[in-house]
Design a protein around this motif. Structure first.
Motif, PDB file in Angstrom:
ATOM      1  N   ILE A 164       0.809  -0.828  -0.214  1.00  0.00           N
ATOM      2  CA  ILE A 164       0.399  -0.102   0.151  1.00  0.00           C
ATOM      3  C   ILE A 164       0.956   1.488   0.075  1.00  0.00           C
ATOM      4  CG2 ILE A 164      -2.262   1.263   1.388  1.00  0.00           C
ATOM      5  CD1 ILE A 164      -3.048  -0.899   1.946  1.00  0.00           C
ATOM      6  N   THR A 165       1.778   1.252   0.927  1.00  0.00           N
ATOM      7  CA  THR A 165       2.982   2.235   0.917  1.00  0.00           C
ATOM      8  C   THR A 165       3.612   2.320  -0.886  1.00  0.00           C
ATOM      9  OG1 THR A 165       2.954   2.015   3.294  1.00  0.00           O
ATOM     10  CG2 THR A 165       4.736   3.244   2.390  1.00  0.00           C
ATOM     11  N   ALA A 166       3.895   1.288  -0.696  1.00  0.00           N
ATOM     12  CA  ALA A 166       4.349   1.367  -2.153  1.00  0.00           C
ATOM     13  C   ALA A 166       3.700   2.195  -3.597  1.00  0.00           C
ATOM     14  CB  ALA A 166       5.009   0.078  -2.786  1.00  0.00           C
ATOM     15  N   HIS A 167       2.528   1.857  -3.922  1.00  0.00           N
ATOM     16  CA  HIS A 167       1.909   1.913  -4.419  1.00  0.00           C
ATOM     17  C   HIS A 167       1.064   3.781  -4.593  1.00  0.00           C
ATOM     18  CE1 HIS A 167       1.013  -1.273  -6.028  1.00  0.00           C
ATOM     19  NE2 HIS A 167       0.284  -1.874  -5.418  1.00  0.00           N
ATOM     20  N   ALA A 168       1.344   4.100  -2.802  1.00  0.00           N
ATOM     21  CA  ALA A 168       0.580   5.167  -2.709  1.00  0.00           C
ATOM     22  C   ALA A 168       2.223   6.417  -3.063  1.00  0.00           C
ATOM     23  CB  ALA A 168       0.345   5.636  -0.597  1.00  0.00           C
ATOM     24  N   GLU A 169       3.736   5.730  -3.096  1.00  0.00           N
ATOM     25  CA  GLU A 169       4.319   6.986  -2.965  1.00  0.00           C
ATOM     26  C   GLU A 169       4.913   6.162  -4.789  1.00  0.00           C
ATOM     27  OE1 GLU A 169       7.282   9.281  -2.862  1.00  0.00           O
ATOM     28  OE2 GLU A 169       6.003   8.914  -1.198  1.00  0.00           O
ATOM     29  N   GLU A 170       4.327   6.140  -5.364  1.00  0.00           N
ATOM     30  CA  GLU A 170       4.098   5.831  -6.498  1.00  0.00           C
ATOM     31  C   GLU A 170       3.472   6.806  -7.396  1.00  0.00           C
ATOM     32  OE1 GLU A 170       3.628   2.843 -10.496  1.00  0.00           O
ATOM     33  OE2 GLU A 170       3.880   1.906  -8.764  1.00  0.00           O
ATOM     34  N   TYR A 171       1.781   6.867  -6.982  1.00  0.00           N
ATOM     35  CA  TYR A 171       1.306   7.930  -7.431  1.00  0.00           C
ATOM     36  C   TYR A 171       1.594   8.963  -6.533  1.00  0.00           C
ATOM     37  CZ  TYR A 171      -3.265   9.802  -7.430  1.00  0.00           C
ATOM     38  OH  TYR A 171      -4.881  10.771  -7.588  1.00  0.00           O
ATOM     39  N   ARG A 172       2.436   9.343  -5.640  1.00  0.00           N
ATOM     40  CA  ARG A 172       2.783  10.361  -5.863  1.00  0.00           C
ATOM     41  C   ARG A 172       3.827  11.489  -6.740  1.00  0.00           C
ATOM     42  NH1 ARG A 172       3.899  14.296  -0.900  1.00  0.00           N
ATOM     43  NH2 ARG A 172       5.977  15.106  -0.791  1.00  0.00           N
ATOM     44  N   ARG A 173       5.050  10.043  -7.204  1.00  0.00           N
ATOM     45  CA  ARG A 173       5.794  10.190  -7.644  1.00  0.00           C
ATOM     46  C   ARG A 173       5.008  11.156  -9.302  1.00  0.00           C
ATOM     47  NH1 ARG A 173       8.231   5.603  -5.644  1.00  0.00           N
ATOM     48  NH2 ARG A 173       7.929   4.434  -7.128  1.00  0.00           N
ATOM     49  N   CYS A 174       4.010  10.013  -9.751  1.00  0.00           N
ATOM     50  CA  CYS A 174       2.803  10.425 -10.682  1.00  0.00           C
ATOM     51  C   CYS A 174       2.579  12.296 -10.872  1.00  0.00           C
ATOM     52  CB  CYS A 174       2.256   9.267 -10.952  1.00  0.00           C
ATOM     53  SG  CYS A 174       0.908   9.459 -12.305  1.00  0.00           S
ATOM     54  N   ILE A 175       1.769  12.451  -9.473  1.00  0.00           N
ATOM     55  CA  ILE A 175       1.689  13.652  -9.463  1.00  0.00           C
ATOM     56  C   ILE A 175       2.992  14.250  -9.734  1.00  0.00           C
ATOM     57  CG2 ILE A 175       0.038  14.523  -8.056  1.00  0.00           C
ATOM     58  CD1 ILE A 175      -1.336  12.735  -9.741  1.00  0.00           C
ATOM     59  N   LEU A 176       3.752  14.284  -8.833  1.00  0.00           N
ATOM     60  CA  LEU A 176       5.096  15.483  -8.695  1.00  0.00           C
ATOM     61  C   LEU A 176       5.377  15.525 -10.095  1.00  0.00           C
ATOM     62  CD1 LEU A 176       6.647  14.707  -5.875  1.00  0.00           C
ATOM     63  CD2 LEU A 176       4.922  16.404  -6.042  1.00  0.00           C
ATOM     64  N   ALA A 177       5.668  14.575 -10.833  1.00  0.00           N
ATOM     65  CA  ALA A 177       6.192  14.205 -12.351  1.00  0.00           C
ATOM     66  C   ALA A 177       5.441  15.455 -13.111  1.00  0.00           C
ATOM     67  CB  ALA A 177       6.701  12.833 -12.367  1.00  0.00           C
ATOM     68  N   LEU A 178       4.010  14.740 -13.369  1.00  0.00           N
ATOM     69  CA  LEU A 178       3.248  15.549 -13.934  1.00  0.00           C
ATOM     70  C   LEU A 178       2.861  17.208 -13.930  1.00  0.00           C
ATOM     71  CD1 LEU A 178      -0.256  12.846 -14.507  1.00  0.00           C
ATOM     72  CD2 LEU A 178       1.453  13.957 -16.239  1.00  0.00           C
ATOM     73  N   ARG A 179       3.096  17.467 -11.841  1.00  0.00           N
ATOM     74  CA  ARG A 179       2.653  18.750 -12.100  1.00  0.00           C
ATOM     75  C   ARG A 179       3.896  19.198 -12.732  1.00  0.00           C
ATOM     76  NH1 ARG A 179       4.214  19.923  -6.107  1.00  0.00           N
ATOM     77  NH2 ARG A 179       5.774  19.687  -6.616  1.00  0.00           N
ATOM     78  N   ASP A 180       5.488  18.793 -12.252  1.00  0.00           N
ATOM     79  CA  ASP A 180       6.943  19.573 -12.753  1.00  0.00           C
ATOM     80  C   ASP A 180       7.278  19.591 -14.229  1.00  0.00           C
ATOM     81  OD1 ASP A 180       6.387  20.043  -9.757  1.00  0.00           O
ATOM     82  OD2 ASP A 180       8.172  18.943  -9.028  1.00  0.00           O
ATOM     83  N   GLY A 181       6.314  19.010 -14.629  1.00  0.00           N
ATOM     84  CA  GLY A 181       6.263  18.678 -15.951  1.00  0.00           C
ATOM     85  C   GLY A 181       8.082  17.147 -16.174  1.00  0.00           C
ATOM     86  N   ARG A 182       8.096  16.681 -15.399  1.00  0.00           N
ATOM     87  CA  ARG A 182       9.019  15.777 -15.734  1.00  0.00           C
ATOM     88  C   ARG A 182       8.686  14.468 -16.060  1.00  0.00           C
ATOM     89  NH1 ARG A 182      10.329  13.905 -10.872  1.00  0.00           N
ATOM     90  NH2 ARG A 182       8.983  15.278  -9.922  1.00  0.00           N
ATOM     91  N   PHE A 183       7.623  14.354 -17.717  1.00  0.00           N
ATOM     92  CA  PHE A 183       7.285  13.165 -18.047  1.00  0.00           C
ATOM     93  C   PHE A 183       7.530  13.547 -19.517  1.00  0.00           C
ATOM     94  CE2 PHE A 183       3.919  15.873 -17.641  1.00  0.00           C
ATOM     95  CZ  PHE A 183       3.199  16.127 -18.893  1.00  0.00           C
ATOM     96  N   ASP A 184       7.758  12.406 -20.374  1.00  0.00           N
ATOM     97  CA  ASP A 184       7.734  12.718 -22.143  1.00  0.00           C
ATOM     98  C   ASP A 184       6.445  12.157 -22.508  1.00  0.00           C
ATOM     99  OD1 ASP A 184       7.427  11.992 -24.646  1.00  0.00           O
ATOM    100  OD2 ASP A 184       9.609  11.186 -24.101  1.00  0.00           O
ATOM    101  N   LEU A 185       4.928  13.000 -22.686  1.00  0.00           N
ATOM    102  CA  LEU A 185       3.968  12.557 -23.326  1.00  0.00           C
ATOM    103  C   LEU A 185       3.556  11.486 -24.010  1.00  0.00           C
ATOM    104  CD1 LEU A 185       0.726  13.798 -22.741  1.00  0.00           C
ATOM    105  CD2 LEU A 185       1.241  15.396 -24.279  1.00  0.00           C
ATOM    106  N   GLU A 186       4.735  11.751 -24.921  1.00  0.00           N
ATOM    107  CA  GLU A 186       4.357  10.434 -26.052  1.00  0.00           C
ATOM    108  C   GLU A 186       4.232   8.809 -25.799  1.00  0.00           C
ATOM    109  OE1 GLU A 186       2.561  10.478 -29.119  1.00  0.00           O
ATOM    110  OE2 GLU A 186       2.314  12.861 -28.205  1.00  0.00           O
ATOM    111  N   GLN A 187       5.496   9.223 -24.766  1.00  0.00           N
ATOM    112  CA  GLN A 187       5.722   7.901 -23.863  1.00  0.00           C
ATOM    113  C   GLN A 187       4.712   7.092 -23.440  1.00  0.00           C
ATOM    114  OE1 GLN A 187       9.441   7.927 -22.161  1.00  0.00           O
ATOM    115  NE2 GLN A 187      10.064   6.080 -21.280  1.00  0.00           N
ATOM    116  N   LEU A 188       3.883   8.517 -22.323  1.00  0.00           N
ATOM    117  CA  LEU A 188       2.851   7.979 -20.994  1.00  0.00           C
ATOM    118  C   LEU A 188       1.626   7.386 -22.330  1.00  0.00           C
ATOM    119  CD1 LEU A 188       3.138  10.869 -19.048  1.00  0.00           C
ATOM    120  CD2 LEU A 188       3.285   8.388 -18.238  1.00  0.00           C
ATOM    121  N   LYS A 189       1.274   8.344 -23.649  1.00  0.00           N
ATOM    122  CA  LYS A 189       0.637   7.514 -24.535  1.00  0.00           C
ATOM    123  C   LYS A 189       0.473   5.946 -24.820  1.00  0.00           C
ATOM    124  CE  LYS A 189      -0.771  12.097 -26.391  1.00  0.00           C
ATOM    125  NZ  LYS A 189      -0.400  12.715 -27.670  1.00  0.00           N
ATOM    126  N   ASP A 190       1.940   5.563 -24.784  1.00  0.00           N
ATOM    127  CA  ASP A 190       2.166   4.196 -25.098  1.00  0.00           C
ATOM    128  C   ASP A 190       2.127   3.685 -24.102  1.00  0.00           C
ATOM    129  OD1 ASP A 190       3.025   5.249 -27.897  1.00  0.00           O
ATOM    130  OD2 ASP A 190       4.700   4.720 -27.302  1.00  0.00           O
TER     131      ASP A 190
END
Length: 187
Positions: A161-187
């Motif tokens: 549960i803790t690991a999934h919640a931390e993964e969600y937090r990292r995902c949200i922070l990456a989206l917020r901070d623009g640290r993601f490749d939109l095309e890679q996410l779509k794949d």
């Protein structure tokens, strides 16, 4: 930094360890607005203008919910039906959501083996969430594949549960901070 609106819907939040952990992992982060729909609208009388203003103020709109009957809890469907008005979200003059990102963060009882063509449910999570992809497309939004935590009825221990919640937090922070490749996410 992008601003994120998380529309949260869980009718039995106190019984959901996974959704509670995910919520705690992101609530209070800068530029994140957490909008608990059941807490705000226990009578289902959604303030459409308030919700539209929230959407207008944010760059990314996330729908966090359990995956009930291959869909969302009822209040989220009510939200979609009322808030995404013609002339505002889509149709003639309906450009309020154009260019925003759309993401579902969902939890489901079945695990990976149940959400595939040869699995118990006979469809993948992406296939089952295709109506939300169509909604995002209609509204001129960029749909992202769901953030899905599967197998929650298979006895997730506190560590998972803790690991999934931390993964969600990292995902949200990456989206917020623009640290993601939109095309890679779509794949």
């Amino acid at each position: 930094m992008a601003s994120i609106l998380i529309n949260f819907a869980h009718p039995a939040r106190s019984r959901s360890r996974m959704n509670s952990a995910m919520r705690q992992a992101v609530e209070g982060l800068d530029d994140i607005t957490f909008n608990d729909l059941y807490a705000r609208y226990p009578d289902f009388l959604i303030d459409v203008r308030r919700e539209q203003e929230l959407c207008e103020k944010h760059d990314i709109i996330i729908f966090q919910h359990p995956f009930y009957w291959y869909s969302t809890p009822s209040i989220m469907k009510e939200w979609l039906d009322l808030v995404l008005e013609h002339g505002w979200a889509y149709g003639s003059g309906g450009t309020a959501l154009h260019g925003k990102l759309f993401l579902q963060a969902l939890t489901a009882g079945g695990d990976d083996s149940t959400y595939r063509k040869d699995g118990y449910n006979a469809f993948t999570v992406v296939e089952l969430t295709s109506p939300y992809q169509a909604t995002a497309n209609l509204c001129g939004m960029t749909w992202l594949p769901p953030f899905a935590v599967l197998g929650i009825h298979r006895g997730l221990d506190e560590g998972k549960i803790t690991a999934h919640a931390e993964e969600y937090r990292r995902c949200i922070l990456a989206l917020r901070d623009g640290r993601f490749d939109l095309e890679q996410l779509k794949d």
